[in-house]
Enzyme design. Structure first.
Site, PDB file in Angstrom:
ATOM      1  N   LYS A   1       0.850  -1.192   0.000  1.00 58.80           N
ATOM      2  CA  LYS A   1       0.000   0.000   0.000  1.00 58.80           C
ATOM      3  C   LYS A   1       0.883   1.237   0.000  1.00 58.80           C
ATOM      4  CE  LYS A   1      -3.867   2.019   2.608  1.00 58.80           C
ATOM      5  NZ  LYS A   1      -4.708   1.882   3.827  1.00 58.80           N
TER       6      LYS A   1
ATOM      7  N   SER B   1      -9.218   1.700   2.289  1.00 55.93           N
ATOM      8  CA  SER B   1      -8.348   2.507   1.445  1.00 55.93           C
ATOM      9  C   SER B   1      -7.244   1.696   0.751  1.00 55.93           C
ATOM     10  CB  SER B   1      -7.700   3.619   2.284  1.00 55.93           C
ATOM     11  OG  SER B   1      -6.986   3.106   3.389  1.00 55.93           O
TER      12      SER B   1
ATOM     13  N   SER C   1      -9.818  -0.729   6.384  1.00 55.14           N
ATOM     14  CA  SER C   1      -9.172  -0.496   5.092  1.00 55.14           C
ATOM     15  C   SER C   1      -8.442  -1.692   4.504  1.00 55.14           C
ATOM     16  CB  SER C   1      -8.197   0.686   5.205  1.00 55.14           C
ATOM     17  OG  SER C   1      -8.901   1.897   5.330  1.00 55.14           O
TER      18      SER C   1
END
Length: 533
Positions: A109, A184, A208
């Site tokens: 990420k 996210s 997330s």
């Protein structure tokens, strides 16, 4: 105190009246008899700060000779996948001696520091900044033999569970174009679900990891708070910070967790974690042949009966839960009314701490501070604020308001969060795992950036079952258990996630439950359609 009473430098910019000006917005004053002394003290602390600012920073030095970064680049259109799933492409080859993750491809990420790789955080508030260190999880992945192929897109400042908010572009759901991949950790979930990479390391502060895993049809694990050190990962709220894997199978997630968990001598969140390399989660799954005999499964009724839960999602997950009986487990309904307080507790806690972090005011933790990012981000400018996605603006506005209008509320919120955690721990004395839908709906259609309410609406309510475990710190796993129809088009079938939660530091139980379920049932053949009731 002696350092404060050295002579004040001639270039010191502190002027008489500056101390009074600092206090004026708070409605506080300085007695005139004390004014000169406080001026002297303020000037002295300025010189102290200048001295510290001039010292070199202290960042862990990654071994870029052993692990060189090859061809760091923004991906071309041809290299992209599912819209803008990749943030940067590069290759770092893992330990040539091999290890538990030898041959595995990994993405990270785009909040996880990789030395020499620009980081965007899904935002254009500031230009990309380039770390000089590797996050602890990056070092451990490489030592375990994994090859890191790039950073994957995250949502704007990690403040969304949708997948259209990143300034770098939209991420498409791999099952159906036009639908959210979740956030996210949006890009990573899409890459894993499509088989482009084996594993993504994500961050989870309200769901997330688990929300995109649910929407995309892959496994997402939020470990116990502190199990995985957050060193080198951009923080939002240290009390809800979690890092963990997204993978295609629970076994892969367990293998990755064995590699990345354990205190690293830096992050105080991981002080209670085990010694690095000491867990055997993957081995336990491979050696256990007893199915789930004796397992007690609790169905959290508040997680199913919430008005936001789509009937087809509820039906799909309940069907999946009943299959635990075929695996030897016993199943009971259980009620925990405090579960419903989770979103509100999380909101207050995250808004206050999140605003402080965004404004550079978060303190009190021992760990690695991402000073290079802070220098790039601070001080905020109105131009940067205007470019921020409405969710980030909202965090700052909410946090400032709550701090001013509800002094002391943060502390009470943390106390009540501990109450909810204790209530859950009491349940885990009786039940091995607790289950509920990961998300109340399947992936919705993409939203678009409009006025704030319209921009935020596609994400509203998605974390009603996930955020509570960021508050309590309990480990929670999302596994795909079938398909249900899209709200907008019942001909479009999208993945459904089942969340499996366990007691603090009891990852082995939730991993075992997920592994046994997925090895006995093929979720891809399970379609809970409108023809079922």
């Amino acid at each position: 105190m002696s350092v404060l009473f050295t002579s004040i430098s001639e270039s010191n910019p502190v002027k008489p009246g500056d101390a009074e000006a600092l206090l004026k917005p708070l409605g506080l004053t300085i007695d005139s008899a004390e004014a000169q002394d406080f001026h002297t003290l303020l000037a002295a602390v300025h010189d102290c700060a200048e001295g510290i600012a001039a010292l070199p920073d202290y960042q862990p030095a990654p071994d870029q000779t052993k692990y060189p970064r090859e061809k760091v680049r923004r991906p071309s259109e041809k290299e992209q996948a599912f819209g803008q799933a990749w943030a940067h492409r590069f290759l770092i080859r893992g330990n040539p001696q091999g290890g538990p993750l030898a041959g595995k491809s990994v993405s990270l990420k785009d909040v996880i520091a990789v030395a020499g790789v620009p980081q965007r955080l899904g935002s254009d508030i500031i230009p990309s900044w380039t770390p000089t260190t590797d996050a602890t999880v990056v070092t451990r992945l490489l030592e375990a033999g994994a090859d890191i192929h790039g950073t994957s897109t995250c949502e704007n400042m990690c403040n969304s569970t949708s997948s259209y908010t990143s300034a770098q572009g939209m991420v498409e759901n791999p099952t159906a174009t036009g639908y959210s991949a979740g956030g996210s950790t949006s890009g990573g979930a899409a890459l894993v679900a499509a088989g482009i990479v084996d594993i993504t390391i994500g961050g989870d502060q309200g769901g997330s990891i688990r929300v995109p895993a649910s929407f995309c049809g892959c496994v997402g694990l939020k470990p116990t708070h502190g199990r995985v050190p957050f060193t080198g990962i951009s923080s939002g709220d240290a009390m809800t910070d979690h890092a963990g894997p997204l993978a295609r199978t629970t076994l892969e997630a367990a293998t990755c967790l064995d590699v990345i968990s354990g205190y690293d001598g830096i992050d105080d969140r991981a002080l209670g974690s085990s010694k690095p390399g000491s867990t055997r989660f993957a081995a336990a799954l491979q050696h256990d042949q007893n199915l789930l005999d004796g397992f007690k499964v609790g169905i959290v009724v508040e997680g199913f009966d919430h008005s936001a839960v789509d009937p087809y999602v509820r039906g799909a997950v309940m069907t999946a839960v009943q299959k635990f009986k075929d695996l030897g487990a016993t199943i009971e309904n259980v009620s925990l009314p405090e579960h419903l307080h989770g979103p509100a507790i999380w909101t207050i806690q995250q808004r206050i701490a999140g605003a402080q972090t965004l404004l550079g005011q978060n303190t009190g933790r021992r760990g690695l501070y991402m000073t290079e990012m802070e220098h790039a981000r601070l001080p905020w400018t109105d131009d940067g604020f205007q470019r921020a996605f409405p969710s980030t603006k909202n965090v700052i506005i909410n946090g400032l308001y709550l701090t001013q209008q509800f002094p002391g509320l943060y502390g009470k919120t943390v106390n009540i969060g501990r109450l909810v955690s204790d209530k859950y721990e009491a349940l885990f004395e009786k039940y091995d795992i607790l289950v509920m839908p990961t998300t109340p709906v399947v992936a919705p259609r993409h939203g678009k950036r409009e006025l704030p309410l319209d921009s935020l609406r596609p994400s509203m309510g998605l974390t009603i079952n996930t955020a509570v475990f960021n508050v309590t710190g309990h480990p929670a796993l999302s596994i795909p258990v079938g398909f249900a129809p899209a709200k907008e088009d019942n001909q479009v079938m999208l993945p459904v996630g089942m969340q499996i939660a366990g007691g603090l530091w009891q990852e082995e139980k939730i991993l075992r439950a997920g592994h046994v379920w997925e090895t006995h049932f093929d979720w891809k053949t399970m379609h809970y359609s409108i023809d079922k009731n």
